[in-house]
Write a protein that holds these residues in place. Structure first.
Motif, PDB file in Angstrom:
ATOM      1  N   TYR A   1       0.843  -1.198   0.000  1.00 15.19           N
ATOM      2  CA  TYR A   1       0.000   0.000   0.000  1.00 15.19           C
ATOM      3  C   TYR A   1       0.876   1.245   0.000  1.00 15.19           C
ATOM      4  CZ  TYR A   1      -3.660   3.326   1.014  1.00 15.19           C
ATOM      5  OH  TYR A   1      -4.516   4.393   0.935  1.00 15.19           O
ATOM      6  N   PHE A   2       1.939   1.248   0.793  1.00 17.01           N
ATOM      7  CA  PHE A   2       2.848   2.386   0.856  1.00 17.01           C
ATOM      8  C   PHE A   2       3.457   2.662  -0.524  1.00 17.01           C
ATOM      9  CE2 PHE A   2       7.162   4.083   1.613  1.00 17.01           C
ATOM     10  CZ  PHE A   2       6.813   5.273   2.214  1.00 17.01           C
ATOM     11  N   SER A   3       3.923   1.624  -1.195  1.00 18.27           N
ATOM     12  CA  SER A   3       4.524   1.794  -2.525  1.00 18.27           C
ATOM     13  C   SER A   3       3.500   2.293  -3.538  1.00 18.27           C
ATOM     14  CB  SER A   3       5.118   0.471  -3.012  1.00 18.27           C
ATOM     15  OG  SER A   3       6.139   0.045  -2.166  1.00 18.27           O
ATOM     16  N   ILE A   4       2.305   1.712  -3.496  1.00 15.82           N
ATOM     17  CA  ILE A   4       1.241   2.120  -4.411  1.00 15.82           C
ATOM     18  C   ILE A   4       0.850   3.575  -4.146  1.00 15.82           C
ATOM     19  CG2 ILE A   4      -1.187   1.730  -5.002  1.00 15.82           C
ATOM     20  CD1 ILE A   4      -0.652  -1.274  -4.427  1.00 15.82           C
ATOM     21  N   PHE A   5       0.763   3.938  -2.867  1.00 18.03           N
ATOM     22  CA  PHE A   5       0.418   5.308  -2.500  1.00 18.03           C
ATOM     23  C   PHE A   5       1.445   6.296  -3.051  1.00 18.03           C
ATOM     24  CE2 PHE A   5       0.946   8.917   0.367  1.00 18.03           C
ATOM     25  CZ  PHE A   5      -0.321   9.469   0.307  1.00 18.03           C
ATOM     26  N   LEU A   6       2.729   5.960  -2.944  1.00 19.36           N
ATOM     27  CA  LEU A   6       3.770   6.850  -3.461  1.00 19.36           C
ATOM     28  C   LEU A   6       3.651   7.035  -4.970  1.00 19.36           C
ATOM     29  CD1 LEU A   6       6.981   5.926  -1.451  1.00 19.36           C
ATOM     30  CD2 LEU A   6       5.535   7.947  -1.242  1.00 19.36           C
ATOM     31  N   ILE A   7       3.321   5.971  -5.673  1.00 17.72           N
ATOM     32  CA  ILE A   7       3.149   6.090  -7.127  1.00 17.72           C
ATOM     33  C   ILE A   7       1.927   6.949  -7.433  1.00 17.72           C
ATOM     34  CG2 ILE A   7       2.578   4.804  -9.221  1.00 17.72           C
ATOM     35  CD1 ILE A   7       4.460   2.612  -8.186  1.00 17.72           C
ATOM     36  N   ASP A   8       0.869   6.784  -6.666  1.00 20.46           N
ATOM     37  CA  ASP A   8      -0.312   7.636  -6.864  1.00 20.46           C
ATOM     38  C   ASP A   8      -0.010   9.083  -6.523  1.00 20.46           C
ATOM     39  OD1 ASP A   8      -2.034   5.740  -7.795  1.00 20.46           O
ATOM     40  OD2 ASP A   8      -2.927   5.308  -5.857  1.00 20.46           O
ATOM     41  N   PHE A   9       0.814   9.293  -5.535  1.00 20.06           N
ATOM     42  CA  PHE A   9       1.094  10.644  -5.066  1.00 20.06           C
ATOM     43  C   PHE A   9       1.976  11.428  -6.040  1.00 20.06           C
ATOM     44  CE2 PHE A   9       3.578  13.659  -2.430  1.00 20.06           C
ATOM     45  CZ  PHE A   9       2.525  14.455  -2.025  1.00 20.06           C
ATOM     46  N   ILE A  10       2.954  10.772  -6.627  1.00 18.47           N
ATOM     47  CA  ILE A  10       3.901  11.510  -7.473  1.00 18.47           C
ATOM     48  C   ILE A  10       3.437  11.511  -8.928  1.00 18.47           C
ATOM     49  CG2 ILE A  10       6.324  11.712  -8.173  1.00 18.47           C
ATOM     50  CD1 ILE A  10       6.937  10.466  -5.330  1.00 18.47           C
ATOM     51  N   PRO A  11       3.574  10.421  -9.688  1.00 17.55           N
ATOM     52  CA  PRO A  11       3.106  10.485 -11.086  1.00 17.55           C
ATOM     53  C   PRO A  11       1.574  10.482 -11.177  1.00 17.55           C
ATOM     54  CG  PRO A  11       4.047   8.321 -10.656  1.00 17.55           C
ATOM     55  CD  PRO A  11       4.270   9.153  -9.426  1.00 17.55           C
ATOM     56  N   GLY A  12       0.910   9.843 -10.203  1.00 12.59           N
ATOM     57  CA  GLY A  12      -0.548   9.781 -10.240  1.00 12.59           C
ATOM     58  C   GLY A  12      -1.188  11.149 -10.133  1.00 12.59           C
ATOM     59  N   LEU A  13      -0.655  11.993  -9.271  1.00 11.10           N
ATOM     60  CA  LEU A  13      -1.184  13.350  -9.132  1.00 11.10           C
ATOM     61  C   LEU A  13      -1.008  14.143 -10.422  1.00 11.10           C
ATOM     62  CD1 LEU A  13      -2.488  15.422  -7.290  1.00 11.10           C
ATOM     63  CD2 LEU A  13      -0.215  16.040  -6.483  1.00 11.10           C
ATOM     64  N   PHE A  14       0.142  13.960 -11.069  1.00 13.32           N
ATOM     65  CA  PHE A  14       0.362  14.610 -12.365  1.00 13.32           C
ATOM     66  C   PHE A  14      -0.688  14.152 -13.381  1.00 13.32           C
ATOM     67  CE2 PHE A  14       2.201  14.258 -16.638  1.00 13.32           C
ATOM     68  CZ  PHE A  14       2.406  15.591 -16.906  1.00 13.32           C
ATOM     69  N   LEU A  15      -0.979  12.851 -13.414  1.00  8.78           N
ATOM     70  CA  LEU A  15      -1.989  12.329 -14.343  1.00  8.78           C
ATOM     71  C   LEU A  15      -3.376  12.871 -14.020  1.00  8.78           C
ATOM     72  CD1 LEU A  15      -0.882   8.603 -14.673  1.00  8.78           C
ATOM     73  CD2 LEU A  15      -0.757  10.376 -16.441  1.00  8.78           C
ATOM     74  N   ILE A  16      -3.698  12.968 -12.748  1.00  4.63           N
ATOM     75  CA  ILE A  16      -5.006  13.499 -12.359  1.00  4.63           C
ATOM     76  C   ILE A  16      -5.155  14.939 -12.836  1.00  4.63           C
ATOM     77  CG2 ILE A  16      -6.380  14.254 -10.369  1.00  4.63           C
ATOM     78  CD1 ILE A  16      -5.415  11.683  -8.950  1.00  4.63           C
ATOM     79  N   ILE A  17      -4.123  15.751 -12.626  1.00  2.65           N
ATOM     80  CA  ILE A  17      -4.173  17.142 -13.094  1.00  2.65           C
ATOM     81  C   ILE A  17      -4.306  17.174 -14.609  1.00  2.65           C
ATOM     82  CG2 ILE A  17      -2.833  19.275 -13.301  1.00  2.65           C
ATOM     83  CD1 ILE A  17      -1.662  18.578 -10.509  1.00  2.65           C
ATOM     84  N   LEU A  18      -3.515  16.370 -15.301  1.00  5.72           N
ATOM     85  CA  LEU A  18      -3.559  16.321 -16.767  1.00  5.72           C
ATOM     86  C   LEU A  18      -4.948  15.936 -17.267  1.00  5.72           C
ATOM     87  CD1 LEU A  18      -1.922  16.369 -19.494  1.00  5.72           C
ATOM     88  CD2 LEU A  18      -1.653  13.903 -19.138  1.00  5.72           C
ATOM     89  N   PHE A  19      -5.523  14.882 -16.718  1.00  4.47           N
ATOM     90  CA  PHE A  19      -6.846  14.431 -17.171  1.00  4.47           C
ATOM     91  C   PHE A  19      -7.956  15.405 -16.771  1.00  4.47           C
ATOM     92  CE2 PHE A  19      -4.977   9.962 -17.012  1.00  4.47           C
ATOM     93  CZ  PHE A  19      -4.647   9.997 -18.352  1.00  4.47           C
ATOM     94  N   ALA A  20      -7.824  16.077 -15.640  1.00  2.00           N
ATOM     95  CA  ALA A  20      -8.825  17.071 -15.242  1.00  2.00           C
ATOM     96  C   ALA A  20      -8.812  18.251 -16.211  1.00  2.00           C
ATOM     97  CB  ALA A  20      -8.571  17.538 -13.816  1.00  2.00           C
ATOM     98  N   VAL A  21      -7.616  18.734 -16.544  1.00  2.00           N
ATOM     99  CA  VAL A  21      -7.504  19.838 -17.502  1.00  2.00           C
ATOM    100  C   VAL A  21      -8.016  19.391 -18.874  1.00  2.00           C
ATOM    101  CG1 VAL A  21      -5.843  21.290 -18.732  1.00  2.00           C
ATOM    102  CG2 VAL A  21      -5.653  21.008 -16.264  1.00  2.00           C
ATOM    103  N   LEU A  22      -7.653  18.181 -19.276  1.00  2.00           N
ATOM    104  CA  LEU A  22      -8.085  17.653 -20.570  1.00  2.00           C
ATOM    105  C   LEU A  22      -9.605  17.496 -20.620  1.00  2.00           C
ATOM    106  CD1 LEU A  22      -7.171  16.563 -23.334  1.00  2.00           C
ATOM    107  CD2 LEU A  22      -7.038  14.300 -22.260  1.00  2.00           C
ATOM    108  N   SER A  23     -10.203  17.016 -19.547  1.00  2.00           N
ATOM    109  CA  SER A  23     -11.662  16.859 -19.552  1.00  2.00           C
ATOM    110  C   SER A  23     -12.358  18.218 -19.615  1.00  2.00           C
ATOM    111  CB  SER A  23     -12.140  16.053 -18.345  1.00  2.00           C
ATOM    112  OG  SER A  23     -11.956  16.764 -17.156  1.00  2.00           O
ATOM    113  N   ASP A  24     -11.838  19.219 -18.889  1.00  2.00           N
ATOM    114  CA  ASP A  24     -12.422  20.564 -18.982  1.00  2.00           C
ATOM    115  C   ASP A  24     -12.297  21.115 -20.400  1.00  2.00           C
ATOM    116  OD1 ASP A  24     -13.202  20.564 -16.363  1.00  2.00           O
ATOM    117  OD2 ASP A  24     -11.625  21.923 -15.662  1.00  2.00           O
ATOM    118  N   PHE A  25     -11.145  20.880 -21.034  1.00  2.00           N
ATOM    119  CA  PHE A  25     -10.933  21.323 -22.412  1.00  2.00           C
ATOM    120  C   PHE A  25     -11.937  20.654 -23.348  1.00  2.00           C
ATOM    121  CE2 PHE A  25      -8.947  20.564 -26.566  1.00  2.00           C
ATOM    122  CZ  PHE A  25      -8.727  21.868 -26.968  1.00  2.00           C
ATOM    123  N   ILE A  26     -12.133  19.350 -23.188  1.00  2.00           N
ATOM    124  CA  ILE A  26     -13.080  18.612 -24.045  1.00  2.00           C
ATOM    125  C   ILE A  26     -14.505  19.122 -23.821  1.00  2.00           C
ATOM    126  CG2 ILE A  26     -14.130  16.341 -24.426  1.00  2.00           C
ATOM    127  CD1 ILE A  26     -11.310  15.152 -23.895  1.00  2.00           C
TER     128      ILE A  26
END
Length: 148
Positions: A44-69
């Protein structure tokens, strides 16, 4: 305050779903990866770190992309946060639009989770080592060994 609380609730729903998926993945990986030096907590700790670092970047990217769409498709009410209307100085909330925005947010969270899970799949050996290492460092008994 109601707008703030609705935004917080939307975040809580997304993070609750992400937490549930992370718990499931930690249990699933522990039962399917042949490693005696890891457990659900370390995964869980390892998965959380992946969600926190690259995952947060993906969330921001997809949120901006969805607003654009949504803007490009002529659905400005679906742009995140556009569920409030002004009725002669009194703010109102479009409940159906809000629920649809929560569902869109959940889709952003799930899409980012799918991509981070794919990364985790390809890095499973390295993550097994890292999870084991993190468990040893964060264990209370081992912390005492480092101190003395």
């Amino acid at each position: 305050w109601s707008i703030f609380l609705l935004d917080v609730f939307k975040q809580m729903v997304g993070q609750g779903i992400l937490h549930g998926l992370n718990l499931f993945l930690a249990i699933f990986i522990t039962s399917n990866v042949d490693s005696e030096s890891t457990d659900e907590c370390s995964w869980y700790f390892s998965i959380f770190l992946i969600d926190f670092i690259p995952g947060l970047f993906l969330i921001i990217l997809f949120a901006v992309l969805s607003d654009f769409i949504f803007r490009k498709c002529g659905c400005p009410k679906m742009v995140s946060g556009n569920y409030v209307y002004d009725n002669d100085g009194e703010l109102g909330i479009r409940k159906c639009i809000y629920i649809l925005q929560v569902l869109a947010w959940v889709n952003v969270i799930i899409l980012s989770k799918l991509l981070t899970t794919l990364v985790e799949y390809f890095l499973i050996e390295w993550l097994a080592w890292f999870s084991s290492f993190a468990l040893k460092i964060l264990s209370f008994n081992n912390v005492c060994l480092f101190l003395f």
